[in-house]
Write a protein that holds these residues in place. Structure first.
Motif, mmCIF file in Angstrom:
data_model
loop_
_atom_site.group_PDB
_atom_site.id
_atom_site.type_symbol
_atom_site.label_atom_id
_atom_site.label_comp_id
_atom_site.label_asym_id
_atom_site.label_seq_id
_atom_site.Cartn_x
_atom_site.Cartn_y
_atom_site.Cartn_z
ATOM 1 N N SER A 166 27.631 34.149 63.309
ATOM 2 C CA SER A 166 28.342 34.670 62.150
ATOM 3 C C SER A 166 29.477 35.755 62.800
ATOM 4 O O SER A 166 29.206 36.530 63.399
ATOM 5 C CB SER A 166 27.294 35.185 61.051
ATOM 6 N N ARG A 167 30.705 35.291 62.301
ATOM 7 C CA ARG A 167 31.790 36.378 62.492
ATOM 8 C C ARG A 167 32.577 36.673 61.313
ATOM 9 O O ARG A 167 33.264 35.925 61.081
ATOM 10 C CB ARG A 167 32.298 35.992 63.833
ATOM 11 N N PRO A 168 32.261 37.788 60.686
ATOM 12 C CA PRO A 168 33.080 38.106 59.631
ATOM 13 C C PRO A 168 34.665 38.189 59.791
ATOM 14 O O PRO A 168 34.804 38.801 60.966
ATOM 15 C CB PRO A 168 32.498 39.184 58.855
ATOM 16 N N TYR A 169 35.499 37.942 59.038
ATOM 17 C CA TYR A 169 36.887 38.107 59.126
ATOM 18 C C TYR A 169 37.147 39.509 58.647
ATOM 19 O O TYR A 169 36.502 39.635 57.634
ATOM 20 C CB TYR A 169 37.780 37.022 58.495
ATOM 21 N N ARG A 170 38.311 39.992 59.191
ATOM 22 C CA ARG A 170 38.607 41.216 58.576
ATOM 23 C C ARG A 170 39.453 41.189 57.197
ATOM 24 O O ARG A 170 39.648 42.003 56.368
ATOM 25 C CB ARG A 170 39.622 42.285 59.608
ATOM 26 N N GLN A 171 39.839 39.697 57.131
ATOM 27 C CA GLN A 171 40.270 39.505 55.927
ATOM 28 C C GLN A 171 39.631 39.138 54.697
ATOM 29 O O GLN A 171 38.167 38.720 55.103
ATOM 30 C CB GLN A 171 41.296 38.081 56.041
ATOM 31 N N ALA A 172 39.656 39.288 53.682
ATOM 32 C CA ALA A 172 38.892 38.534 52.411
ATOM 33 C C ALA A 172 39.884 37.813 51.722
ATOM 34 O O ALA A 172 41.356 37.518 52.203
ATOM 35 C CB ALA A 172 38.927 39.849 51.208
ATOM 36 N N CYS A 173 39.588 36.607 50.695
ATOM 37 C CA CYS A 173 40.219 35.907 50.171
ATOM 38 C C CYS A 173 40.335 36.129 48.669
ATOM 39 O O CYS A 173 39.316 36.429 48.102
ATOM 40 C CB CYS A 173 39.683 34.451 50.127
ATOM 41 N N LEU A 174 41.315 36.219 47.944
ATOM 42 C CA LEU A 174 41.590 36.321 46.552
ATOM 43 C C LEU A 174 42.123 35.264 45.726
ATOM 44 O O LEU A 174 43.214 34.431 46.305
ATOM 45 C CB LEU A 174 42.597 37.779 46.429
ATOM 46 N N THR A 175 41.393 34.646 44.847
ATOM 47 C CA THR A 175 41.681 33.582 44.163
ATOM 48 C C THR A 175 42.107 33.889 42.882
ATOM 49 O O THR A 175 41.618 34.705 42.167
ATOM 50 C CB THR A 175 40.471 32.417 44.122
ATOM 51 N N VAL A 176 43.236 32.959 42.379
ATOM 52 C CA VAL A 176 43.776 33.189 40.966
ATOM 53 C C VAL A 176 44.380 31.974 40.522
ATOM 54 O O VAL A 176 45.092 31.403 41.316
ATOM 55 C CB VAL A 176 44.491 34.496 40.745
ATOM 56 N N GLN A 177 44.581 31.894 39.315
ATOM 57 C CA GLN A 177 45.317 30.604 38.518
ATOM 58 C C GLN A 177 46.527 31.556 37.830
ATOM 59 O O GLN A 177 46.172 32.224 37.023
ATOM 60 C CB GLN A 177 44.665 29.587 37.872
ATOM 61 N N VAL A 178 47.605 30.756 38.358
ATOM 62 C CA VAL A 178 48.887 31.303 37.649
ATOM 63 C C VAL A 178 49.707 30.173 37.107
ATOM 64 O O VAL A 178 49.609 29.028 37.396
ATOM 65 C CB VAL A 178 49.785 32.365 38.548
ATOM 66 N N GLU A 179 50.588 30.699 36.121
ATOM 67 C CA GLU A 179 51.814 29.714 35.802
ATOM 68 C C GLU A 179 52.857 30.181 36.606
ATOM 69 O O GLU A 179 53.306 31.330 36.687
ATOM 70 C CB GLU A 179 52.200 29.945 34.441
ATOM 71 N N MET A 180 53.840 28.994 36.959
ATOM 72 C CA MET A 180 54.716 29.552 37.767
ATOM 73 C C MET A 180 55.848 28.482 37.704
ATOM 74 O O MET A 180 55.820 27.533 37.513
ATOM 75 C CB MET A 180 54.277 29.454 39.395
ATOM 76 N N ARG A 181 57.004 28.958 38.166
ATOM 77 C CA ARG A 181 58.265 28.231 38.238
ATOM 78 C C ARG A 181 58.765 28.048 39.498
ATOM 79 O O ARG A 181 58.508 28.661 40.354
ATOM 80 C CB ARG A 181 59.488 29.071 37.407
ATOM 81 N N GLY A 182 59.734 27.083 39.860
ATOM 82 C CA GLY A 182 60.176 26.835 41.074
ATOM 83 C C GLY A 182 59.654 25.902 42.159
ATOM 84 O O GLY A 182 59.808 25.612 43.249
ATOM 85 N N CYS A 183 58.274 25.521 41.679
ATOM 86 C CA CYS A 183 57.410 24.483 42.353
ATOM 87 C C CYS A 183 57.171 23.226 41.806
ATOM 88 O O CYS A 183 56.453 23.412 40.560
ATOM 89 C CB CYS A 183 56.314 25.529 42.960
ATOM 90 N N ALA A 184 57.411 22.180 42.398
ATOM 91 C CA ALA A 184 57.191 20.880 41.745
ATOM 92 C C ALA A 184 55.724 20.737 41.564
ATOM 93 O O ALA A 184 54.823 21.210 42.460
ATOM 94 C CB ALA A 184 57.786 19.900 42.243
#
Length: 413
Positions: A166-184
């Motif tokens: 096991s090797r933990p990353y210094r990073q974490a991950c954040l998940t979220v759902q958004v409404e967004m323009r500019g992306c098909a």
């Protein structure tokens, strides 16, 4: 007529539930147990990226036709190295006659379908909302096979005394759902940023699932922001053309780590999914890697049901077949994170050269996408056009030589 072989599965998340259905269709009697009730198993707000290796398994199990209407295909995948200033675009043509690069699906409809099919199958016994007993090697049980699919902190693995790297990353991950323009609605993005990868996954109707990797302290700060402040920070992290308008779910941060069990079986027990391995969510490999475990296990179970493989030898055979894929995939995702999550000057020219090669050389881009969608041990091209039905996939030859090719996740499973 000989009695059906019996398998007990611990953990009824997406991987455990799919393994139960796969074993039942291989001719086994299956008991699936989880301490969570059916409603709790479905009650997660998250999305998964499905690659072609998962699609093949779902088609083989007769699930694809019912699941496909709930999925959002993406036909363009933009890979951008923000620090190096390079872009690569992957399209279905890089996979031959595929109809999409991949698909995005939500947890709820997936689990609803799996639990429905399991409830309808005469060879499956569901034991949901009940405590899972110890998986110690001397646990008295009449099962021919025990399958541990009880997540990254697997009590089954711990009870068996199987350690893990096991090797933990210094990073974490954040998940979220958004409404967004500019992306098909058929576009996905993988942004390789100095603070960590950032995935933008389409959910349809201008809704997108974001998987934002950053230092753990920054993720906790972002998670605590109110909606306007979070959207402001989000806009600064995305390409200019992508404009977030509204927050649809609260942001949630979780730690990420590279984990691999020191062995994949002991006695009658095999480890599948995140009980055996876990990788960084870059490239959306997590669930697909878990489901490739299930695909191998089903093929071995079919041989045991036919009498050509002893049930006692399934564990060893499973381990031999899974190690290459696991090691290569975990190594690839780890290298992606470590090489691209920085601004090292001596790495930037190499990154620019690598991405320029991907962008300009069709065969290199095709191989990279095949490794991502089929797994690094299955570098082959699908020849038949893949529609939305449940038709059989045509076999394809392995790639060889250097010729040009014609016109690639996390929680308990």
């Amino acid at each position: 007529m000989p009695a059906l072989l019996h398998a007990r599965i611990r953990g009824a998340g997406p991987t455990g539930a799919l393994a139960a259905l796969a074993l039942a269709q291989a001719g086994w009697r299956v008991s699936l147990r989880d301490p969570l009730a059916q409603e709790a198993l479905q009650a997660r707000e998250r999305a998964y990226a499905f690659t072609h290796s998962s699609r093949e398994l779902l088609q083989r199990l007769g699930l694809w036709g019912d699941l496909r209407p709930t999925l959002v295909p993406f036909r363009r995948l933009h890979l951008r190295d923000v620090a190096a200033g390079r872009d690569v675009r992957f399209e279905p043509a890089d996979l031959g006659q595929a109809d999409a690069v991949g698909w995005i699906g939500s947890h709820r409809p997936l689990m609803a379908l799996l639990l429905l099919r399991l409830g309808q199958h005469p060879a499956v016994r569901l034991e949901l909302g009940s405590e899972v007993p110890s998986a110690a090697a001397n646990d008295p049980d009449d099962a021919d096979l025990l399958v541990a699919a009880d997540g990254p902190d697997s009590p089954s693995r711990q009870a068996l005394g199987i350690g893990q790297w096991s090797r933990p990353y210094r990073q974490a991950c954040l998940t979220v759902q958004v409404e967004m323009r500019g992306c098909a609605d058929d576009e996905a993005w993988e942004l390789l940023r100095p603070e960590g990868p950032f995935a933008v996954l389409p959910l349809g109707g201008r809704r997108f699932q974001l998987v934002w990797s950053a230092p753990a302290a920054r993720c906790r700060q972002l998670e605590a922001l109110d909606a306007p402040a979070f959207l402001d920070r989000l806009a600064g992290a995305l390409p200019d053309r992508l404009q977030p308008d509204a927050l649809l779910t609260p942001p949630r941060a979780f730690p990420v780590a590279l984990q691999l069990a020191r062995r994949l079986h002991r006695g009658r027990t095999v480890l599948v999914g995140e009980s055996a391995h876990r990788c960084h969510p870059v490239g959306g490999q997590g669930l697909n890697l878990c489901w490739r475990d299930v695909a191998v296990l089903q093929r071995l179970a079919e041989r045991a049901a036919r009498g050509t493989l002893s049930p006692r030898r399934i564990g060893a055979a499973y381990g031999r077949r899974r190690w290459p894929d696991l090691l290569l995939t975990l190594l690839a995702t780890d290298l992606l994170v470590r090489i691209f999550s920085n601004r090292h000057r001596w790495l930037l020219p190499l990154r620019q050269l690598a991405l320029a090669c991907l962008a300009r050389v069709d065969s290199t881009r095709a191989l990279a996408l095949l490794a991502m969608t089929q797994g690094p041990c299955r570098l082959r091209r699908p020849l038949a056009a893949w529609g939305d039905g449940d038709q059989q996939l045509s076999p394809a030859p392995a790639l060889s030589g250097h010729g040009a090719l014609p016109a690639p996740s996390a929680r308990p499973e």
